[in-house]
Enzyme design. Structure first.
Site, PDB file in Angstrom:
ATOM      1  N   LYS A 143       0.843  -1.208   0.000  1.00  0.00           N
ATOM      2  CA  LYS A 143       0.000   0.000   0.000  1.00  0.00           C
ATOM      3  C   LYS A 143       0.874   1.252   0.000  1.00  0.00           C
ATOM      4  CE  LYS A 143      -0.193  -0.144   5.055  1.00  0.00           C
ATOM      5  NZ  LYS A 143      -0.992  -0.620   6.221  1.00  0.00           N
ATOM      6  N   HIS A 169      -5.774  -7.223  13.564  1.00  0.00           N
ATOM      7  CA  HIS A 169      -4.548  -6.414  13.560  1.00  0.00           C
ATOM      8  C   HIS A 169      -4.231  -6.027  15.004  1.00  0.00           C
ATOM      9  CE1 HIS A 169      -1.536  -4.164  11.439  1.00  0.00           C
ATOM     10  NE2 HIS A 169      -2.082  -2.963  11.592  1.00  0.00           N
ATOM     11  N   CYS A 199      13.184  24.043   4.848  1.00  0.00           N
ATOM     12  CA  CYS A 199      12.230  24.851   4.093  1.00  0.00           C
ATOM     13  C   CYS A 199      11.463  23.949   3.116  1.00  0.00           C
ATOM     14  CB  CYS A 199      12.954  25.942   3.323  1.00  0.00           C
ATOM     15  SG  CYS A 199      14.113  26.881   4.341  1.00  0.00           S
ATOM     16  N   MET A 200      10.620  24.555   2.293  1.00  0.00           N
ATOM     17  CA  MET A 200       9.801  23.749   1.388  1.00  0.00           C
ATOM     18  C   MET A 200      10.649  22.946   0.397  1.00  0.00           C
ATOM     19  SD  MET A 200       6.674  24.875  -1.119  1.00  0.00           S
ATOM     20  CE  MET A 200       5.657  25.529   0.185  1.00  0.00           C
ATOM     21  N   ASP A 201      11.693  23.587  -0.122  1.00  0.00           N
ATOM     22  CA  ASP A 201      12.473  22.960  -1.204  1.00  0.00           C
ATOM     23  C   ASP A 201      13.924  22.708  -0.847  1.00  0.00           C
ATOM     24  OD1 ASP A 201      10.236  23.565  -3.034  1.00  0.00           O
ATOM     25  OD2 ASP A 201      10.911  25.624  -2.717  1.00  0.00           O
ATOM     26  N   TYR A 214      15.162  30.398   7.669  1.00  0.00           N
ATOM     27  CA  TYR A 214      14.061  31.141   8.293  1.00  0.00           C
ATOM     28  C   TYR A 214      14.163  31.170   9.811  1.00  0.00           C
ATOM     29  CZ  TYR A 214      11.611  30.876   3.781  1.00  0.00           C
ATOM     30  OH  TYR A 214      11.246  30.976   2.460  1.00  0.00           O
ATOM     31  N   ARG A 260      -9.901  -0.156  15.807  1.00  0.00           N
ATOM     32  CA  ARG A 260      -9.852   0.568  14.536  1.00  0.00           C
ATOM     33  C   ARG A 260     -10.848  -0.110  13.608  1.00  0.00           C
ATOM     34  NH1 ARG A 260      -4.074   1.278  11.505  1.00  0.00           N
ATOM     35  NH2 ARG A 260      -4.754  -0.629  10.472  1.00  0.00           N
ATOM     36  N   ARG A 279       1.550 -10.667   7.647  1.00  0.00           N
ATOM     37  CA  ARG A 279       1.452  -9.503   6.761  1.00  0.00           C
ATOM     38  C   ARG A 279       2.659  -8.604   7.012  1.00  0.00           C
ATOM     39  NH1 ARG A 279      -3.633  -9.548   9.310  1.00  0.00           N
ATOM     40  NH2 ARG A 279      -3.025  -7.649  10.428  1.00  0.00           N
TER      41      ARG A 279
HETATM   42  C1  LIG Z   1      -0.224  -1.556   6.958  1.00  0.00           C
HETATM   43  C2  LIG Z   1      -0.735  -2.806   7.486  1.00  0.00           C
HETATM   44  C3  LIG Z   1       0.128  -3.892   7.752  1.00  0.00           C
HETATM   45  C4  LIG Z   1       1.631  -3.787   7.660  1.00  0.00           C
HETATM   46  O1  LIG Z   1       2.141  -3.385   8.906  1.00  0.00           O
HETATM   47  P1  LIG Z   1       3.707  -3.248   9.131  1.00  0.00           P
HETATM   48  O2  LIG Z   1       3.834  -2.800  10.531  1.00  0.00           O
HETATM   49  O3  LIG Z   1       4.180  -2.220   8.145  1.00  0.00           O
HETATM   50  O4  LIG Z   1       4.295  -4.578   8.872  1.00  0.00           O
HETATM   51  C5  LIG Z   1      -0.423  -5.101   8.117  1.00  0.00           C
HETATM   52  N1  LIG Z   1      -1.762  -5.232   8.259  1.00  0.00           N
HETATM   53  C6  LIG Z   1      -2.613  -4.207   8.056  1.00  0.00           C
HETATM   54  C7  LIG Z   1      -4.063  -4.433   8.237  1.00  0.00           C
HETATM   55  C8  LIG Z   1      -2.127  -2.958   7.686  1.00  0.00           C
HETATM   56  O5  LIG Z   1      -2.988  -1.943   7.511  1.00  0.00           O
END
Ligand SMILES: *Cc1c(COP(=O)(O)O)cnc(C)c1O
Length: 387
Positions: free
Chosen positions: A47, A177, A324-326, A277, A145, A233
Site C-alpha cells: 500500500k 490487527h 524549508c519547502m524545497d 528562516y 480501529r 502480513r
Molecule cells: C499496513 C498494514 C500492515 C503492515 O504493517 P507493518 O507494521 O508495516 O508490517 C499489516 N496489516 C494491516 C491491516 C495494515 O494496515
C-alpha cells in the site's frame, strides 16, 4: 559483502535528488522473513506506493522473494497491480460504501469485510459480476480501529455463511490487527490473540472454513511467534526498516531506499551568520555552508530542523536551521565539498549513512512515515534482479 555505492550512481546524473531503490534488498528481506516464520505464507504489504518505494516494483520484488500474497489498503491500488500484470492473490482491506467492488471482484481481488452492511454490498456486486468474491472477515480483536467488534462478530459470520451458501462469496480468510505488537510484552497482545482465536472458532462453528488466518504485522512477525498462524502480513520490514522504537531487528533487514540529493551551492560565510528562516542557527565561526535542494515538499520532515543528519564525502553533518519547502542548509565547517556533491539523506547505516530510523528519531516520528512521505517530486530509480 560489497555494498552498492549508490552515491556514485547519482554523481554521474544531473539530478537534483533521487530515491534509489534496491529491489534485491526487498526480495532478500522477504525470503529471510519467510524462513523466520518457517515457510508460512507471506502477504507483502505494498500500500501507499509500496511505502514510497514504488508499488509495482516492490510487489515484483516481494513476489520474487517468496511472497504469495500482496496486500493493499485501497481497491484502486489492487487494480493498479492487476493492470501492471500481477496475477497472484491480492487482498484489499479498506473501502467506503460505493467503492468499486464489482471491478475488484471481476479482477479477482479479495476483499476484507468489516461489517454486515459492507458484506451485503460486496455480495450484491458479486452477483452482478457473476463471480464469487473472496472475503477475509476482519475482527476488531482490540486494536479499536477497523473490523467488527466481538459483539458484532456473531452476526457478521452468520451473514457470511449465508452469503457463501448463496454462492455470492467465499470466506477464504479471517484476520485482525494488533495494537501493540511493537511492545511484545504489552498485555493487549495476549488478549487480542485469545479474542482472535475465539472469533475464528465462531466462524468455524457456523460452517466457514477460512484457509488464511492472519494477525501478525512486521513487529509481530519479528517478535511474537504465537501470532504467526497461517500467514503474516509484512509491511515496513520488507523495506528494511525496523518497526521497533529502538530501530533494531532480531532478523537482519536490508534498507531498500537510499535518498540522495546533490549540493546546489557551497559557500563560505563569516562567524555570526544566521541560517534559514527564523535564524534558529547561527555560525559560531567562519564556516562553509552546503545547500541541500530538498525540503518538506519532498517529504523531508520540518520537525527534523536542526536535528536530522546527512552524509557528505564520508562524514555526517547536521541540518543547520529550519528545513524549508524545497531546501535546507548544512554547516560543513572546514570540510571540503563542492556543488554537485552527493548528499545521502538516509540510506544504509552499514555504510555510515544515517538511516530512516535516525530521521524518525530526529523528527519524533516513525521510520514508516519517513520513507512513505518521500514525495512524487523525487524520482525513483531501481536496481536489482527484477528492476
Ligand atoms: C499496513 C498494514 C500492515 C503492515 O504493517 P507493518 O507494521 O508495516 O508490517 C499489516 N496489516 C494491516 C491491516 C495494515 O494496515
Amino acid at each position: 559483502m560489497s555494498l552498492p555505492s549508490f552515491s556514485d550512481n547519482v554523481s554521474r546524473a544531473t539530478l537534483r535528488a533521487e530515491a534509489l531503490i534496491d529491489l534485491d534488498a526487498i526480495s532478500a528481506n522477504v525470503s529471510r522473513l519467510k524462513a523466520h516464520v518457517q515457510g508460512r505464507d507471506v502477504l507483502a504489504v505494498v500500500k501507499a506506493d509500496g511505502y514510497g518505494h514504488g508499488i509495482i516494483q516492490s510487489a515484483r520484488a516481494a513476489r520474487a522473494g517468496g511472497a504469495s500474497w500482496l496486500g493493499v489498503a485501497l481497491i484502486d491500488e489492487a487494480l493498479h497491480l492487476r493492470e501492471a500484470g500481477d496475477t497472484g492473490p491480492i487482498l484489499s482491506w479498506l473501502a467506503v460504501p460505493g467503492s468499486p467492488y464489482a471491478e475488484a471482484i471481476a479482477a479477482g481481488v479479495e476483499l476484507a469485510a468489516y461489517s454486515a452492511s459492507q458484506l451485503d454490498e460486496i455480495a450484491s456486486a458479486a452477483r452482478q459480476v457473476g463471480r464469487r468474491a473472496g472475503i477475509h472477515l476482519k475482527l476488531d480483536s482490540g486494536l479499536g480501529r477497523g473490523g467488527a467488534t466481538p459483539d458484532e462478530w456473531g452476526h457478521l459470520v452468520k451473514g457470511a455463511a449465508a452469503a457463501q451458501e448463496s454462492g455470492a462469496i467465499e470466506v477464504t480468510g479471517v484476520f485482525s490487527h494488533l495494537a501493540c505488537a511493537d511492545e511484545p510484552e504489552h498485555p493487549s497482545v495476549k488478549a487480542q490473540t485469545i479474542e482472535f482465536e475465539a472469533g475464528v472458532g465462531q466462524a468455524v462453528e457456523v460452517g466457514l472454513e477460512p484457509s488464511h488466518l492472519h494477525l501478525a504485522n512486521s513487529a509481530a512477525t519479528l517478535a511474537l511467534p504465537d501470532t504467526w498462524l497461517t500467514m503474516v502480513r509484512l509491511g515496513i520490514s520488507l523495506y528494511g526498516v525496523s518497526p521497533f522504537a529502538d530501530g533494531q531487528s532480531p532478523v537482519p533487514l536490508e534498507p531498500a531506499m537510499t535518498l540522495v540529493a546533490r549540493l546546489a551551492l557551497v559557500k563560505r560565510v563569516p562567524t555570526g551568520h544566521g541560517i534559514s528562516y527564523g535564524h534558529t542557527y547561527t555560525t559560531t565561526r567562519a564556516s562553509t555552508l552546503g545547500l541541500v535542494p530538498v525540503g518538506y515538499a519532498d517529504g523531508i520532515p520540518r520537525h527534523a530542523s536542526g536535528r536530522g543528519e546527512v552524509f557528505v564525502r564520508g562524514q555526517r553533518f547536521r541540518i543547520a536551521g529550519r528545513v524549508c519547502m524545497d531546501q535546507f542548509v548544512i554547516d560543513l565547517g572546514d570540510a571540503e565539498a563542492a556543488a554537485g556533491d552527493p548528499v545521502v539523506i538516509f540510506g544504509d547505516p552499514r555504510r555510515g549513512e544515517p538511516s530512516a530510523h535516525d530521521w524518525a528519531v530526529a523528527a519524533d516520528t516513525i521510520g514508516y512515515e519517513i520513507v512513505t512521505r518521500i514525495g512524487p517530486r523525487v524520482p525513483r530509480s531501481y536496481a536489482g534482479a527484477v528492476a
